[in-house]
Design an enzyme around this catalytic site. Structure first.
Site, PDB file in Angstrom:
ATOM      1  CB  THR A 170       0.328   0.067  -2.912  1.00  0.00           C
ATOM      2  OG1 THR A 170       1.173   0.718  -1.950  1.00  0.00           O
ATOM      3  CG2 THR A 170       1.169  -0.430  -4.061  1.00  0.00           C
TER       4      THR A 170
ATOM      5  CG  ASN B  85       2.954   7.571  -5.124  1.00  0.00           C
ATOM      6  OD1 ASN B  85       2.549   6.751  -4.310  1.00  0.00           O
ATOM      7  ND2 ASN B  85       3.854   7.273  -6.044  1.00  0.00           N
TER       8      ASN B  85
ATOM      9  CB  THR C 153       2.649  -5.766  10.030  1.00  0.00           C
ATOM     10  OG1 THR C 153       3.922  -5.771  10.686  1.00  0.00           O
ATOM     11  CG2 THR C 153       1.663  -4.960  10.855  1.00  0.00           C
TER      12      THR C 153
ATOM     13  CG  ASN D 271      13.903  13.398  -2.704  1.00  0.00           C
ATOM     14  OD1 ASN D 271      14.889  14.093  -2.920  1.00  0.00           O
ATOM     15  ND2 ASN D 271      13.266  12.742  -3.673  1.00  0.00           N
TER      16      ASN D 271
ATOM     17  CE  LYS E 154      11.143  -0.948   2.464  1.00  0.00           C
ATOM     18  NZ  LYS E 154      10.499   0.213   3.100  1.00  0.00           N
TER      19      LYS E 154
ATOM     20  CE1 TYR F 222       9.396  -3.514   0.498  1.00  0.00           C
ATOM     21  CE2 TYR F 222      10.087  -5.650   1.321  1.00  0.00           C
ATOM     22  CZ  TYR F 222       9.427  -4.452   1.512  1.00  0.00           C
ATOM     23  OH  TYR F 222       8.799  -4.198   2.705  1.00  0.00           O
TER      24      TYR F 222
HETATM   25  P1  NAD Z   1       1.187  -0.328   1.686  1.00  0.00           P
HETATM   26  O1  NAD Z   1       1.473  -0.706   0.282  1.00  0.00           O
HETATM   27  O2  NAD Z   1      -0.169  -0.550   2.225  1.00  0.00           O
HETATM   28  O3  NAD Z   1       1.574   1.191   1.945  1.00  0.00           O
HETATM   29  C1  NAD Z   1       2.634   1.829   1.291  1.00  0.00           C
HETATM   30  C2  NAD Z   1       2.184   3.253   0.971  1.00  0.00           C
HETATM   31  O4  NAD Z   1       3.279   3.937   0.327  1.00  0.00           O
HETATM   32  C3  NAD Z   1       1.004   3.292  -0.004  1.00  0.00           C
HETATM   33  O5  NAD Z   1       0.006   4.147   0.474  1.00  0.00           O
HETATM   34  C4  NAD Z   1       1.619   3.817  -1.301  1.00  0.00           C
HETATM   35  O6  NAD Z   1       0.694   4.516  -2.103  1.00  0.00           O
HETATM   36  C5  NAD Z   1       2.737   4.694  -0.759  1.00  0.00           C
HETATM   37  N1  NAD Z   1       3.824   4.926  -1.725  1.00  0.00           N
HETATM   38  C6  NAD Z   1       4.493   4.019  -2.464  1.00  0.00           C
HETATM   39  N2  NAD Z   1       5.406   4.629  -3.238  1.00  0.00           N
HETATM   40  C7  NAD Z   1       5.318   5.961  -2.959  1.00  0.00           C
HETATM   41  C8  NAD Z   1       5.998   7.115  -3.444  1.00  0.00           C
HETATM   42  N3  NAD Z   1       6.964   7.036  -4.374  1.00  0.00           N
HETATM   43  N4  NAD Z   1       5.636   8.323  -2.933  1.00  0.00           N
HETATM   44  C9  NAD Z   1       4.666   8.436  -1.995  1.00  0.00           C
HETATM   45  N5  NAD Z   1       3.981   7.378  -1.519  1.00  0.00           N
HETATM   46  C10 NAD Z   1       4.313   6.150  -1.995  1.00  0.00           C
HETATM   47  O7  NAD Z   1       2.286  -1.126   2.572  1.00  0.00           O
HETATM   48  P2  NAD Z   1       2.401  -1.290   4.158  1.00  0.00           P
HETATM   49  O8  NAD Z   1       2.220  -2.703   4.477  1.00  0.00           O
HETATM   50  O9  NAD Z   1       1.591  -0.274   4.852  1.00  0.00           O
HETATM   51  O10 NAD Z   1       3.950  -0.954   4.358  1.00  0.00           O
HETATM   52  C11 NAD Z   1       4.375   0.314   4.818  1.00  0.00           C
HETATM   53  C12 NAD Z   1       5.884   0.290   5.040  1.00  0.00           C
HETATM   54  O11 NAD Z   1       6.234  -0.727   5.983  1.00  0.00           O
HETATM   55  C13 NAD Z   1       6.684   0.015   3.768  1.00  0.00           C
HETATM   56  O12 NAD Z   1       7.837   0.829   3.771  1.00  0.00           O
HETATM   57  C14 NAD Z   1       7.077  -1.430   3.914  1.00  0.00           C
HETATM   58  O13 NAD Z   1       8.263  -1.714   3.240  1.00  0.00           O
HETATM   59  C15 NAD Z   1       7.208  -1.585   5.418  1.00  0.00           C
HETATM   60  N6  NAD Z   1       6.983  -2.987   5.817  1.00  0.00           N
HETATM   61  C16 NAD Z   1       5.716  -3.496   5.893  1.00  0.00           C
HETATM   62  C17 NAD Z   1       5.551  -4.833   6.236  1.00  0.00           C
HETATM   63  C18 NAD Z   1       4.179  -5.450   6.384  1.00  0.00           C
HETATM   64  O14 NAD Z   1       4.095  -6.651   6.697  1.00  0.00           O
HETATM   65  N7  NAD Z   1       3.097  -4.754   6.212  1.00  0.00           N
HETATM   66  C19 NAD Z   1       6.661  -5.645   6.503  1.00  0.00           C
HETATM   67  C20 NAD Z   1       7.925  -5.079   6.363  1.00  0.00           C
HETATM   68  C21 NAD Z   1       8.082  -3.747   6.047  1.00  0.00           C
END
Ligand code: NAD
Ligand code: UDP
Length: 314
Positions: free
Chosen positions: A37, A34, A177, A101, A151, A147
């Site tokens: 972010t 959506n 990451t 979902n 989770k 958060y």
């Molecule tokens: P990010 O914010 O770059 O990506 C998240 C994506 O989810 C975005 O594109 C955002 O637009 C989309 N999004 C958010 N809510 C939404 C919704 N309701 N419907 C559809 N899309 C939606 O974050 P990231 O770093 O790429 O993280 C991706 C996943 O990995 C997340 O679930 C996060 O919790 C998990 N994670 C990431 C890290 C890290 O260090 N990057 C660490 C732990 C967990």
């Protein structure tokens, strides 16, 4: 016929790397996002030849997909503490209703499901390093609760589908990451420090900088996500995914300052409430069971990220 993967959060940082990698391996990819972010630009290069199809959709609303689906990767959720604290309700909905979902979608399609969970389920841990068996220490009403707790709910819901419906579910707990594709202003430590160092601005260490994190380069992470999704005989299991090399945040600031050749000063700011003091994954389980471990050293990964930032600044 090629198999189809749904990647929710596919226009985000990790999701866009995953979409690109899956498309490169011949999968058809439906990128559901959506754009809360993330951005279309992150996947624009692969939105060609119908290999990656972009579906703008909020996963907290039911997801209807007419074609067959084989694998569902559920990554949709803000991940940066600044983002999820700006969007606490959206974060809780993406991880609760969004997980419901996407689990329902996997069940309807007979697809395999992978949940992108987080090291934050361990909260501010008393066990170090963190193994998958550790239950965590999370403040349920603090600023990170939207958060962490959603989770934790998502994990419990995914395993309820496994137990009740026999759905083939896997959970990964992702540790910090980084890499190209992170939003420059997403507020996480590496984009902040690199932008500050390159712009000659003060590098903002929160607290005394003695808190630790362990940073995994995004290509290693994507390989880990694929390894967990495409391995057999691990349904219902949880794996830590991350790089076990631990360093203090002050060391991260000094390393970035040195690599960029920056003259920025390092300044100390207030320590955020509930910020975990120590974090390092124990990755023995995935190493032993699936033979995965990260390959990219911290400085090597940082150099790639910094090069990308410089190129985009041009
Ligand atoms: P990010 O914010 O770059 O990506 C998240 C994506 O989810 C975005 O594109 C955002 O637009 C989309 N999004 C958010 N809510 C939404 C919704 N309701 N419907 C559809 N899309 C939606 O974050 P990231 O770093 O790429 O993280 C991706 C996943 O990995 C997340 O679930 C996060 O919790 C998990 N994670 C990431 C890290 C890290 O260090 N990057 C660490 C732990 C967990
Ligand atoms: N941090 C910092 N300066 C910044 C941003 C973050 O010192 O400009 C610290 C933060 O307090 C935390 C660590 O770096 O201890 C990692 O923060 P990040 O937001 O990247 O992710 P977290 O692991 O906390 O989810």
């Amino acid at each position: 016929m090629s198999k189809t993967c749904v990647v929710t959060g596919g226009a985000g940082f990790i999701g866009s790397w995953l979409c690109r990698s899956l498309a490169g391996k011949g999968y058809r990819v439906l990128c559901v996002d959506n754009l809360l972010t993330g951005s279309r630009e992150n996947v624009e290069d692969v939105l060609v030849k119908d290999k990656v199809v972009f579906i703008e959709h909020d996963v907290s609303k039911p997801l209807e997909i007419s074609e067959d689906v084989d694998f569902v990767f559920h990554l949709a959720s803000p991940a940066s503490p600044v983002d999820y604290q700006n969007h606490p309700i959206e974060t809780m909905l993406a991880n609760s209703l969004g997980t419901l979902n996407t689990l329902n979608l996997a069940r309807d399609k007979g697809a395999r499901f992978l949940l992108a969970s987080t090291s934050e389920v361990y909260g501010d841990p008393e066990e170090h390093p963190q193994t998958e068996g550790y239950w965590g220490r999370v403040n349920p009403i603090g600023p990170r609760a939207c958060y962490d707790e959603s989770k934790r709910f998502a994990e419990a819901l995914a395993l309820s589908f496994f137990r009740k419906h026999g759905l083939d579910v896997r959970i990964v707990r992702i540790f910090n990451t980084y890499g190209p594709g992170m939003r420059r202003n997403d507020g996480r430590v590496i984009p902040n420090f690199v932008a500050q160092a390159l712009n000659g601005e003060p590098i903002t260490v929160y607290g005394d900088g003695k808190q630790t994190r362990s940073f995994c380069y995004v290509e290693d992470m994507v390989e880990g996500l694929e390894r967990v999704m495409f391995s057999e005989g691990i349904s219902g299991e949880v794996f830590n995914l991350g790089n076990p090399e631990e360093r203090t945040i002050l060391e991260v600031a000094e390393t970035i300052k040195r690599i960029t050749g920056s003259s920025s000063e390092i300044v100390f700011k207030e320590f955020p409430e509930d910020d975990p003091v120590k974090r390092r994954p124990d990755i023995s389980k995935i190493r032993k069971r699936l033979g995965w471990e990260p390959r990219t050293g911290f400085e090597e990964g940082l150099k790639k990220y910094i090069a990308d930032c410089k190129q985009k600044n041009k």
